[in-house]
Every structure is written in C-alpha cells, then in structure tokens.
Write a protein that holds these residues in place. Sequence first.
Motif, PDB file in Angstrom:
ATOM      1  N   UNK A  71     -17.217  -9.635  12.453  1.00  0.00           N
ATOM      2  CA  UNK A  71     -17.643  -8.792  11.332  1.00  0.00           C
ATOM      3  C   UNK A  71     -16.635  -8.928  10.198  1.00  0.00           C
ATOM      4  N   UNK A  72     -17.141  -8.770   8.994  1.00  0.00           N
ATOM      5  CA  UNK A  72     -16.289  -8.893   7.810  1.00  0.00           C
ATOM      6  C   UNK A  72     -16.375  -7.613   6.999  1.00  0.00           C
ATOM      7  N   UNK A  73     -15.230  -7.144   6.512  1.00  0.00           N
ATOM      8  CA  UNK A  73     -15.165  -5.907   5.758  1.00  0.00           C
ATOM      9  C   UNK A  73     -14.476  -6.178   4.423  1.00  0.00           C
ATOM     10  N   UNK A  74     -14.908  -5.445   3.394  1.00  0.00           N
ATOM     11  CA  UNK A  74     -14.292  -5.655   2.089  1.00  0.00           C
ATOM     12  C   UNK A  74     -15.233  -5.209   0.982  1.00  0.00           C
ATOM     13  N   UNK A  75     -14.897  -5.481  -0.245  1.00  0.00           N
ATOM     14  CA  UNK A  75     -13.676  -6.150  -0.697  1.00  0.00           C
ATOM     15  C   UNK A  75     -12.498  -5.180  -0.846  1.00  0.00           C
ATOM     16  N   UNK A  76     -11.298  -5.768  -1.000  1.00  0.00           N
ATOM     17  CA  UNK A  76     -10.070  -4.990  -1.174  1.00  0.00           C
ATOM     18  C   UNK A  76      -9.344  -5.486  -2.421  1.00  0.00           C
ATOM     19  N   UNK A  77      -9.023  -4.559  -3.326  1.00  0.00           N
ATOM     20  CA  UNK A  77      -8.322  -4.889  -4.563  1.00  0.00           C
ATOM     21  C   UNK A  77      -7.073  -4.009  -4.695  1.00  0.00           C
ATOM     22  N   UNK A  78      -6.181  -4.414  -5.595  1.00  0.00           N
ATOM     23  CA  UNK A  78      -4.966  -3.620  -5.831  1.00  0.00           C
ATOM     24  C   UNK A  78      -4.655  -3.571  -7.315  1.00  0.00           C
ATOM     25  N   UNK A  79      -4.047  -2.464  -7.719  1.00  0.00           N
ATOM     26  CA  UNK A  79      -3.510  -2.312  -9.074  1.00  0.00           C
ATOM     27  C   UNK A  79      -2.011  -2.538  -8.989  1.00  0.00           C
ATOM     28  N   UNK A  80      -1.492  -3.485  -9.741  1.00  0.00           N
ATOM     29  CA  UNK A  80      -0.060  -3.758  -9.736  1.00  0.00           C
ATOM     30  C   UNK A  80       0.630  -2.817 -10.712  1.00  0.00           C
ATOM     31  N   UNK A  81       1.588  -2.037 -10.192  1.00  0.00           N
ATOM     32  CA  UNK A  81       2.328  -1.060 -10.998  1.00  0.00           C
ATOM     33  C   UNK A  81       3.814  -1.406 -10.986  1.00  0.00           C
ATOM     34  N   UNK A  82       4.582  -0.692 -11.802  1.00  0.00           N
ATOM     35  CA  UNK A  82       6.020  -0.902 -11.823  1.00  0.00           C
ATOM     36  C   UNK A  82       6.702  -0.186 -10.665  1.00  0.00           C
ATOM     37  N   UNK A  83       7.868  -0.679 -10.291  1.00  0.00           N
ATOM     38  CA  UNK A  83       8.625  -0.014  -9.234  1.00  0.00           C
ATOM     39  C   UNK A  83       9.354   1.191  -9.831  1.00  0.00           C
ATOM     40  N   UNK A  84       9.471   2.260  -9.043  1.00  0.00           N
ATOM     41  CA  UNK A  84      10.125   3.456  -9.555  1.00  0.00           C
ATOM     42  C   UNK A  84      10.551   4.383  -8.445  1.00  0.00           C
ATOM     43  N   UNK A  85      11.328   5.404  -8.812  1.00  0.00           N
ATOM     44  CA  UNK A  85      11.878   6.338  -7.827  1.00  0.00           C
ATOM     45  C   UNK A  85      10.790   7.132  -7.115  1.00  0.00           C
ATOM     46  N   UNK A  86       9.718   7.446  -7.813  1.00  0.00           N
ATOM     47  CA  UNK A  86       8.645   8.241  -7.216  1.00  0.00           C
ATOM     48  C   UNK A  86       7.517   7.365  -6.681  1.00  0.00           C
ATOM     49  N   UNK A  87       7.873   6.250  -6.134  1.00  0.00           N
ATOM     50  CA  UNK A  87       6.900   5.352  -5.536  1.00  0.00           C
ATOM     51  C   UNK A  87       6.471   4.246  -6.472  1.00  0.00           C
ATOM     52  N   UNK A  88       5.984   4.602  -7.653  1.00  0.00           N
ATOM     53  CA  UNK A  88       5.558   3.599  -8.614  1.00  0.00           C
ATOM     54  C   UNK A  88       5.522   4.211 -10.003  1.00  0.00           C
ATOM     55  N   UNK A  89       5.526   3.331 -11.007  1.00  0.00           N
ATOM     56  CA  UNK A  89       5.489   3.760 -12.397  1.00  0.00           C
ATOM     57  C   UNK A  89       4.241   3.174 -13.049  1.00  0.00           C
ATOM     58  N   UNK A  90       3.473   4.028 -13.717  1.00  0.00           N
ATOM     59  CA  UNK A  90       2.270   3.573 -14.392  1.00  0.00           C
ATOM     60  C   UNK A  90       1.424   4.749 -14.832  1.00  0.00           C
ATOM     61  N   UNK A  91       0.320   4.444 -15.473  1.00  0.00           N
ATOM     62  CA  UNK A  91      -0.587   5.473 -15.986  1.00  0.00           C
ATOM     63  C   UNK A  91      -1.442   5.995 -14.835  1.00  0.00           C
ATOM     64  N   UNK A  92      -0.985   7.036 -14.178  1.00  0.00           N
ATOM     65  CA  UNK A  92      -1.624   7.487 -12.935  1.00  0.00           C
ATOM     66  C   UNK A  92      -3.052   7.980 -13.139  1.00  0.00           C
ATOM     67  N   UNK A  93      -3.322   8.612 -14.259  1.00  0.00           N
ATOM     68  CA  UNK A  93      -4.690   9.049 -14.503  1.00  0.00           C
ATOM     69  C   UNK A  93      -5.625   7.851 -14.674  1.00  0.00           C
ATOM     70  N   UNK A  94      -5.121   6.807 -15.300  1.00  0.00           N
ATOM     71  CA  UNK A  94      -5.908   5.592 -15.427  1.00  0.00           C
ATOM     72  C   UNK A  94      -6.130   4.966 -14.053  1.00  0.00           C
ATOM     73  N   UNK A  95      -5.081   4.918 -13.238  1.00  0.00           N
ATOM     74  CA  UNK A  95      -5.202   4.369 -11.887  1.00  0.00           C
ATOM     75  C   UNK A  95      -6.237   5.163 -11.086  1.00  0.00           C
ATOM     76  N   UNK A  96      -6.200   6.484 -11.236  1.00  0.00           N
ATOM     77  CA  UNK A  96      -7.167   7.336 -10.540  1.00  0.00           C
ATOM     78  C   UNK A  96      -8.591   6.937 -10.894  1.00  0.00           C
ATOM     79  N   UNK A  97      -8.843   6.718 -12.187  1.00  0.00           N
ATOM     80  CA  UNK A  97     -10.194   6.385 -12.640  1.00  0.00           C
ATOM     81  C   UNK A  97     -10.640   5.018 -12.135  1.00  0.00           C
ATOM     82  N   UNK A  98      -9.725   4.047 -12.155  1.00  0.00           N
ATOM     83  CA  UNK A  98     -10.070   2.704 -11.683  1.00  0.00           C
ATOM     84  C   UNK A  98     -10.374   2.729 -10.189  1.00  0.00           C
ATOM     85  N   UNK A  99      -9.550   3.435  -9.422  1.00  0.00           N
ATOM     86  CA  UNK A  99      -9.760   3.526  -7.974  1.00  0.00           C
ATOM     87  C   UNK A  99     -11.078   4.223  -7.665  1.00  0.00           C
ATOM     88  N   UNK A 100     -11.384   5.287  -8.404  1.00  0.00           N
ATOM     89  CA  UNK A 100     -12.634   6.017  -8.179  1.00  0.00           C
ATOM     90  C   UNK A 100     -13.842   5.133  -8.472  1.00  0.00           C
TER      91      UNK A 100
END
Length: 422
Positions: A71-100
Amino acid sequence: MSQEQNAELVWLRQGNHIAHVVRPLAAKGKKWPAHARFAGGGTQLPITINLPRGQILYRCPISLKETGSFAEVGPVFAILAGEGKNGFIGARLNFRDVIATARETGAFMYVIPTNEVQFGNTWYGYVRLGQQRWLRIPCPRPQAVYNRIPTRALERRPSAVRARQIFNHMGIPMFNREYFNKARIYELLMQQGLSGFLPDTEPELNEEKLVSMLKKHSSVYLKPAGGSVGHGMIRIDSTKGGWSVSVLKHGTTQKYVCHTAAGVWQTVRRERVPGRYVIQQAVPMIEYRGHPCDFRVLLQKQNGAWQVVGRGVRVSGAGRITTHVPNGGSIANADAVLEERFGERASRVNDELVQAVVQAAQVIDLGYQGQLGEMSMDIGIDPQGHPWFFEANSKPMKFDEPDIRRKSLLGVIAQLRDLSGT
C-alpha cells in the motif's frame, strides 16, 4: 489536485515513545497489507484498523491506495523555516494556513527548520495543535518542499546551506530556492529585451553615477539590492534650492535638505544600510485619493505556465516614500482604481499589465533554471497607462484580499503536487 482522503496518519504517545501508524477510514470488508510506504520512498508505517493504546497526539487525513502487493500513502510536503530557539522562525499564521489547505486536499504537511533537515527517512518537524501551539513529532521525509525561510540572514546560515545540499542529494524538489537580488532581476529583464518595462536603472551606486542620474531625472530612488519591505530605501527629489533626501528605516521616514550634489552624496553615505544599492528613476505614478499607488501582482506557475493569481493596489501613506502596508500604506481595489483613473481604457491597461508581468515572470524563471513556483511583483502605472516594473519578490507576503489569498494557498499545494508528481 486533491485525492480521496480514505485514511489518516496518527501519532500516539506510548510512554517515552511516539508511535506513528496509518489507519484506514473505510475498513469494512477490506484487507490491507501490514504496512504502507510513502510515495517518495523511505519510511514504512504499520497499517492498523484499531488504534493501539496510547495518547493521540496528532492525526491527519491522507490518501491510501494499494499498488500490487503493498500500500502507498501520501503525499507528504514540508515548509522550510528558519532555525530558532523556539523550534523554528517564520510566519506561523501563514504556515497554519498552508498546512490547513494541504490537509483539505488530502496531503500531510509540516514545518521543518533548516537545522532539522538530515539524510534519512525520518525527520523531526512541527505541526500545529491549536492556538500558538506547535508540536515536534517524527515525520516522513517530504516529497517536495516550500521554502519560506523568513530572512536573507537565515537563508545564509550554514544549516540552510546544508539543507539545500541535502535536498539536491536526495532529489527532493523545492521552490523557491532563494530571495531575489534586485540588481540580478533588472539585469535579466534588460538582457531579454524588457528594458521598456524598466525605469532607467543604474545597477551600482557611487558618487559619479548618482550625480549623473540626478542630472537626468528630477527624482530617483536608491534601493538596497537585497532589501525587503522598503528598509534602507532612499528617495531624492530635486527642489528649487537643491535636493530633498528621504530615508526609510524601520518603518520611519526621515527627511534631509541638501543644497549641493556633494551634500546629497554625504547624506547617502551616512544614511545607507550595508550592502549593494541600485539607482532607479522615480516614475510618476497614478494617484488614488491624492496618494501615489502601485499594483501588487501575485503570479504562480500552473502546469508549467505562469498565471496571474490576483492583483491589488497599495496606496502610500502621507509623507511615505513606499506603498508597503507595514510602512503606513493602505489597500485599494485594483479594478476600482483602474476604472476611476482610465474609464473605458481600464480593460486595455489591465491587459497590458497582465501581459507584461507574465512575460517578466517567464524571463526571471528562466534565469533561475525554471526552479521558481511563485512570485509577486510591484508594478507602477503611469498616467498614460504604461506599466513599469519596480521589483519582484520570490517569497510573496500574504495578500489581504480573501479571494487572492485562497487562490494562492491552493496554488502552493498544486505546485508541490506538480513537483512531486502526485
């Protein structure tokens, strides 16, 4: 193009361990193989009808299909963000919308900071659990990546350079690869015969070239070649007693009066931000309600062809030298502005605008080896209706117009599917 969501990926906490399984949603009478593999290869996950004991951390609808004995499952994508102290750095609201949006179309998507990209089939990325809550979980290697590293400085970090090298080595496609450089973009457009779309531009800043441009034009802009949202931009306007120099830094415009060209150069040297600058003729633009305005045009590649997703108008604030909303600009409806200014000619002016930006996008994409998936452009329109190219952005800011925003999100997922062949 979305796929049937007939299964879900489920992450469960079992003591100190996180289990990751595939659960079919329409299981009655169906005998599935013991494991499913991801379309991009690598990780295999157990298929289970009944979830094992454990705390459910996250679940995401996905497509599951049989291909022969597995069986095959997918697809799987990723958003590349910057590295940072709180896990990652980036426009989190934008990331939320893209993931949704990915979730709506049957794809699993997560955020991966550059320092978490590694060789291997399992990466550690972030998913959103709720209001400002992000969870780090083991994730399958993505089939395609959307680059949203938020700053040029983060994009130059060793972890970001290494991440791109890993993508290349593992054959994982990514868009867009890097921020644009204004000088390079202008050069590409001029080389391909689009100089009539460009204001008079000098790709380097020094005293001799600045004085020459001031003799040719009553107003010029000095633009950082690697700048964003107008920071470090300088406008010089000829006056009866010399020149007025306006400098934009950190969202604030400071004005200086200079009586000689030498004084202008001294002010520029003192006020400029580090890095390369270009000098550009300040083109007279149409006004909306007494303020200069320009057009922000969003373009995305669809089935290999560049298309205009939408366009809006940004109106400069009082005393401001740019139309950027973060710097005091405001938003207006593009159709309304064209109709008010050009009347019966509005449709023809719009057609010329669309033709020009699509042609420019094709040229820029060619200069980047066809690796671009989206861009926005800042376009001025003069009182005669002629469009002028000011700049292009490889990582467009969020458009506030709801219809453009929705189309842009769907376009991102479509581009990822196209790159991954899903």
